[in-house]
Scaffold this motif. Structure first.
Motif, PDB file in Angstrom:
ATOM      1  N   PRO A 130       0.849  -1.198   0.000  1.00 23.73           N
ATOM      2  CA  PRO A 130       0.000   0.000   0.000  1.00 23.73           C
ATOM      3  C   PRO A 130       0.884   1.248   0.000  1.00 23.73           C
ATOM      4  N   PRO A 131       0.611   2.216  -0.882  1.00 27.31           N
ATOM      5  CA  PRO A 131       1.476   3.404  -0.959  1.00 27.31           C
ATOM      6  C   PRO A 131       1.383   4.261   0.305  1.00 27.31           C
ATOM      7  N   LYS A 132       2.509   4.837   0.695  1.00 28.52           N
ATOM      8  CA  LYS A 132       2.552   5.747   1.835  1.00 28.52           C
ATOM      9  C   LYS A 132       2.783   7.162   1.305  1.00 28.52           C
ATOM     10  N   TYR A 133       2.102   8.131   1.912  1.00 26.35           N
ATOM     11  CA  TYR A 133       2.203   9.499   1.417  1.00 26.35           C
ATOM     12  C   TYR A 133       2.574  10.463   2.538  1.00 26.35           C
ATOM     13  N   LYS A 134       3.189  11.560   2.122  1.00 29.27           N
ATOM     14  CA  LYS A 134       3.406  12.690   3.013  1.00 29.27           C
ATOM     15  C   LYS A 134       2.519  13.834   2.533  1.00 29.27           C
ATOM     16  N   TYR A 135       2.281  14.798   3.439  1.00 30.29           N
ATOM     17  CA  TYR A 135       1.312  15.840   3.144  1.00 30.29           C
ATOM     18  C   TYR A 135       1.862  17.220   3.503  1.00 30.29           C
ATOM     19  N   GLY A 136       1.311  18.225   2.844  1.00 29.94           N
ATOM     20  CA  GLY A 136       1.624  19.615   3.146  1.00 29.94           C
ATOM     21  C   GLY A 136       0.360  20.440   2.949  1.00 29.94           C
ATOM     22  N   ILE A 137       0.192  21.493   3.756  1.00 28.96           N
ATOM     23  CA  ILE A 137      -1.007  22.341   3.678  1.00 28.96           C
ATOM     24  C   ILE A 137      -0.578  23.791   3.530  1.00 28.96           C
ATOM     25  N   VAL A 138      -1.199  24.498   2.563  1.00 26.04           N
ATOM     26  CA  VAL A 138      -0.926  25.925   2.366  1.00 26.04           C
ATOM     27  C   VAL A 138      -2.245  26.685   2.354  1.00 26.04           C
ATOM     28  N   LEU A 139      -2.305  27.771   3.126  1.00 25.39           N
ATOM     29  CA  LEU A 139      -3.460  28.671   3.119  1.00 25.39           C
ATOM     30  C   LEU A 139      -3.111  29.905   2.303  1.00 25.39           C
ATOM     31  N   ASP A 140      -3.926  30.166   1.291  1.00 23.30           N
ATOM     32  CA  ASP A 140      -3.760  31.343   0.433  1.00 23.30           C
ATOM     33  C   ASP A 140      -4.707  32.421   0.943  1.00 23.30           C
ATOM     34  N   ALA A 141      -4.154  33.387   1.692  1.00 24.37           N
ATOM     35  CA  ALA A 141      -4.961  34.466   2.254  1.00 24.37           C
ATOM     36  C   ALA A 141      -4.968  35.643   1.274  1.00 24.37           C
ATOM     37  N   GLY A 142      -5.913  35.621   0.344  1.00 29.20           N
ATOM     38  CA  GLY A 142      -6.003  36.656  -0.673  1.00 29.20           C
ATOM     39  C   GLY A 142      -6.806  37.853  -0.201  1.00 29.20           C
ATOM     40  N   SER A 143      -6.981  38.835  -1.084  1.00 26.94           N
ATOM     41  CA  SER A 143      -7.673  40.059  -0.698  1.00 26.94           C
ATOM     42  C   SER A 143      -9.179  39.850  -0.556  1.00 26.94           C
ATOM     43  N   SER A 144      -9.755  38.954  -1.379  1.00 24.94           N
ATOM     44  CA  SER A 144     -11.207  38.764  -1.348  1.00 24.94           C
ATOM     45  C   SER A 144     -11.642  37.516  -0.590  1.00 24.94           C
ATOM     46  N   HIS A 145     -10.774  36.505  -0.511  1.00 19.34           N
ATOM     47  CA  HIS A 145     -11.115  35.291   0.237  1.00 19.34           C
ATOM     48  C   HIS A 145      -9.847  34.513   0.571  1.00 19.34           C
ATOM     49  N   THR A 146     -10.000  33.505   1.421  1.00 19.03           N
ATOM     50  CA  THR A 146      -8.898  32.615   1.798  1.00 19.03           C
ATOM     51  C   THR A 146      -9.243  31.196   1.354  1.00 19.03           C
ATOM     52  N   ALA A 147      -8.249  30.479   0.850  1.00 19.44           N
ATOM     53  CA  ALA A 147      -8.457  29.091   0.425  1.00 19.44           C
ATOM     54  C   ALA A 147      -7.360  28.213   1.017  1.00 19.44           C
ATOM     55  N   LEU A 148      -7.735  26.991   1.386  1.00 21.68           N
ATOM     56  CA  LEU A 148      -6.785  26.014   1.940  1.00 21.68           C
ATOM     57  C   LEU A 148      -6.552  24.913   0.907  1.00 21.68           C
ATOM     58  N   TYR A 149      -5.287  24.565   0.704  1.00 22.86           N
ATOM     59  CA  TYR A 149      -4.928  23.519  -0.257  1.00 22.86           C
ATOM     60  C   TYR A 149      -4.120  22.435   0.451  1.00 22.86           C
ATOM     61  N   ILE A 150      -4.470  21.167   0.176  1.00 23.36           N
ATOM     62  CA  ILE A 150      -3.747  20.026   0.727  1.00 23.36           C
ATOM     63  C   ILE A 150      -2.988  19.336  -0.410  1.00 23.36           C
ATOM     64  N   TYR A 151      -1.699  19.114  -0.201  1.00 18.08           N
ATOM     65  CA  TYR A 151      -0.855  18.450  -1.204  1.00 18.08           C
ATOM     66  C   TYR A 151      -0.310  17.150  -0.623  1.00 18.08           C
ATOM     67  N   GLU A 152      -0.099  16.160  -1.505  1.00 16.05           N
ATOM     68  CA  GLU A 152       0.496  14.895  -1.073  1.00 16.05           C
ATOM     69  C   GLU A 152       1.534  14.435  -2.083  1.00 16.05           C
ATOM     70  N   TRP A 153       2.483  13.617  -1.587  1.00 18.62           N
ATOM     71  CA  TRP A 153       3.507  13.045  -2.465  1.00 18.62           C
ATOM     72  C   TRP A 153       3.969  11.718  -1.862  1.00 18.62           C
ATOM     73  N   PRO A 154       4.488  10.804  -2.694  1.00 17.85           N
ATOM     74  CA  PRO A 154       4.913   9.490  -2.185  1.00 17.85           C
ATOM     75  C   PRO A 154       6.003   9.620  -1.130  1.00 17.85           C
ATOM     76  N   ALA A 155       5.784   8.990   0.025  1.00 18.93           N
ATOM     77  CA  ALA A 155       6.745   9.108   1.129  1.00 18.93           C
ATOM     78  C   ALA A 155       8.084   8.471   0.795  1.00 18.93           C
ATOM     79  N   GLU A 156       8.061   7.384   0.018  1.00 18.74           N
ATOM     80  CA  GLU A 156       9.323   6.704  -0.296  1.00 18.74           C
ATOM     81  C   GLU A 156      10.144   7.482  -1.314  1.00 18.74           C
ATOM     82  N   LYS A 157       9.526   8.514  -1.913  1.00 17.47           N
ATOM     83  CA  LYS A 157      10.248   9.338  -2.886  1.00 17.47           C
ATOM     84  C   LYS A 157      10.375  10.768  -2.373  1.00 17.47           C
ATOM     85  N   ASP A 158      10.598  10.879  -1.084  1.00 16.74           N
ATOM     86  CA  ASP A 158      10.684  12.203  -0.467  1.00 16.74           C
ATOM     87  C   ASP A 158      11.904  12.987  -0.943  1.00 16.74           C
TER      88      ASP A 158
END
Length: 499
Positions: free
Chosen positions: A44-72
């Motif tokens: 079963p693949p293992k993943y790592k994660y990262g989260i970025v919040l884009d706080a713009g002038s009109s709204h804020t958005a949250l983005y979740i990113y993932e990538w293979p842990a064995e290929k860090d």
């Protein structure tokens, strides 16, 4: 004939040594097959994660990113797995009640907890980057800006993720990271030298960015617009510039400020549909550092904003928000800012995409002149007809599409110098391979060092060569083993014939 017991003793297959060797051989074969099966069993693949919040002038958005842990080690492709739009306005709007800025983020953070596996929570980096809205607030009231950041940081620190800080991105960073995102997702940042990159055009509510690589620009003219990267072993010299106050919301203020300079009670606006009327407050209109110094003296409290729906006249109004009269360099875009010759294809995202998508003008096959004609027809359509055709769109957004579309064309052609030929090189994009186009992915890639400066190390032998050598060695060992058996295996004596 010899007795049966004597024949058994002389038969080499019945000697204890032979039996032991045979058993060991069978065990070894079984072990080899078992190891091979287990080794090649899909895990079963293992993943790592990262989260970025884009706080713009009109709204804020949250983005979740993932990538293979064995290929860090810089080789795993990073992909966006989820996004969450924060309800309410951008965090800069909470200057008078900063605690609400932090509160507004909680729902999306709870969503992120569901998307990122529990065992990965503590090791998942969490970033917040604020753009032009907070840049303007920081210029206007740095104390209020600091209080908003304190409230936001307090909320993010309480999350189970590894909070890495919240800060204002410079316009140059925003443009450069947007360029990295577009080219990373487009597989333009590879070990292949000489692959032409894609330019990035970003349009927000308070600022706009242009970033691209030009062979005619080495950074010596206007060094402040130069950003150098070394990615995957290749050097990139990027031209980038961010125009604060030239996002679509602030340009609307600039245009209305131009039209209302005399402080009149009725302002006729060719950038809004015929029969559109709305009462607006002078103080609210001029409540921004972009226009605060232009407020007319002796103006009434409010004015009637009245649309006339004329594309050509709207373009004339919008040209007045640009300054083309002064250029201290060999060539400029506007406001005395250097810009080299446009080169290659461009990806236009954020408000560029949302506005042009609504207007059905994202197809690159549509010539520039046809785009202008379609927009002119749309702008001249009476407001009651527009509201009937788009009942599901909020009136605030619906009212501004004529203005926003005209501004986009004016910015691209008059501001950035795209013409009827180069306009076809612009792709209006929302996502690339499932990930939103924007600065957030490039920002995370940079902070987590996911893109190496040098090309990753490769094994000394290619896979096919490695398999061939192992196979040859195995055959040699088998032959040697067979020769040994042939040399030392006890031979059976010739059986006497029974008469």
């Amino acid at each position: 004939p010899p007795p049966l017991s004597e024949m058994k003793e002389k038969n080499p297959w019945h000697t204890p040594a032979t039996i032991i060797i045979t058993v060991i051989f069978v065990i070894a074969i079984v072990a080899l097959v078992t190891v091979a099966v287990l080794q090649n069993k899909p895990l079963p693949p293992k993943y790592k994660y990262g989260i970025v919040l884009d706080a713009g002038s009109s709204h804020t958005a949250l983005y979740i990113y993932e990538w293979p842990a064995e290929k860090d080690n810089n080789t795993g492709r990073v992909e966006q797995t989820h996004s969450c739009k924060v309800k309410g306005p951008g965090i800069s709007s909470y200057a008078s009640s900063p605690l609400k800025a932090g509160e507004s983020l909680k729902v999306c953070l709870q969503e992120a907890e569901q998307w990122v596996p529990n065992k990965r929570h503590q090791e998942t980096p969490l970033y917040l980057g604020a753009t032009a809205g907070m840049r303007l607030l920081n210029m206007e009231n740095s104390l209020a800006s600091d209080q908003v950041f304190q409230a936001v940081a307090a909320t993010l620190q309480k999350s189970p993720f590894s909070f890495q800080g919240a800060r204002i991105l410079s316009g140059q960073e925003e443009g450069a990271y947007g360029w990295v995102t577009v080219n990373y997702l487009d597989d333009r940042l590879t070990q292949v030298c000489g692959l032409e990159t894609t330019g990035a055009l970003d349009l927000g509510g308070a600022s706009t960015q242009i970033s691209f690589v030009s062979s005619s620009y080495d950074g010596s003219e206007s060094p402040s617009n130069s950003v150098s990267f070394r990615l995957y072993g290749n050097n990139y010299n990027l031209y980038t510039h961010s125009f604060l106050c030239y996002g679509k919301d602030q340009v609307l203020r600039l245009a209305l400020a131009h039209l209302s300079q005399s402080g009149q009670s009725t302002v006729e606006d060719p950038c809004f549909h015929p029969n559109f009327t709305e009462s607006k407050n002078y103080s609210v209109l001029y409540d921004s550092p972009c226009v605060s110094d232009r407020k007319p003296h002796g103006a009434p409290v409010a004015f009637t904003h009245k649309g006339t729906g004329n594309f050509s006249l709207c373009q004339q109004v919008l040209k007045n928000v640009f300054n083309f009269s002064h250029c201290p360099y060999s060539q400029c875009s506007f406001n005395g800012v250097f810009q080299p010759d446009l080169q290659g294809t461009f990806g236009a995202f954020s408000a560029y995409y949302f506005v042009m998508n609504f207007l059905n003008l994202t197809d690159t096959a549509i010539p520039l002149e046809t785009v202008k004609e379609k927009l002119a027809t749309y702008c001249s359509t009476p407001w009651p007809q527009i509201t009937q055709q788009h009942k599901d769109v909020k009136l605030k957004y619906l009212a501004e599409y004529c203005f926003s579309g005209t501004y986009i064309l004016t910015l691209l052609t008059e501001g950035y110098n795209f013409n009827s030929d180069s306009y076809s090189n612009i792709r209006f994009i929302k996502k690339i391979k499932g990930s939103d186009a924007g600065w957030t992915l490039g920002y995370m890639l940079n902070l987590t060092n996911m893109i190496p400066a040098e090309a990753p190390d490769t094994p000394p032998l290619p896979y096919a060569g490695y398999v061939s050598i192992v196979t040859i060695i195995a055959l040699v060992l088998v032959i040697i083993f067979a020769l040994c058996l042939y040399r030392f295996w006890p031979r059976c004596p010739k059986q006497p014939q029974i008469i």
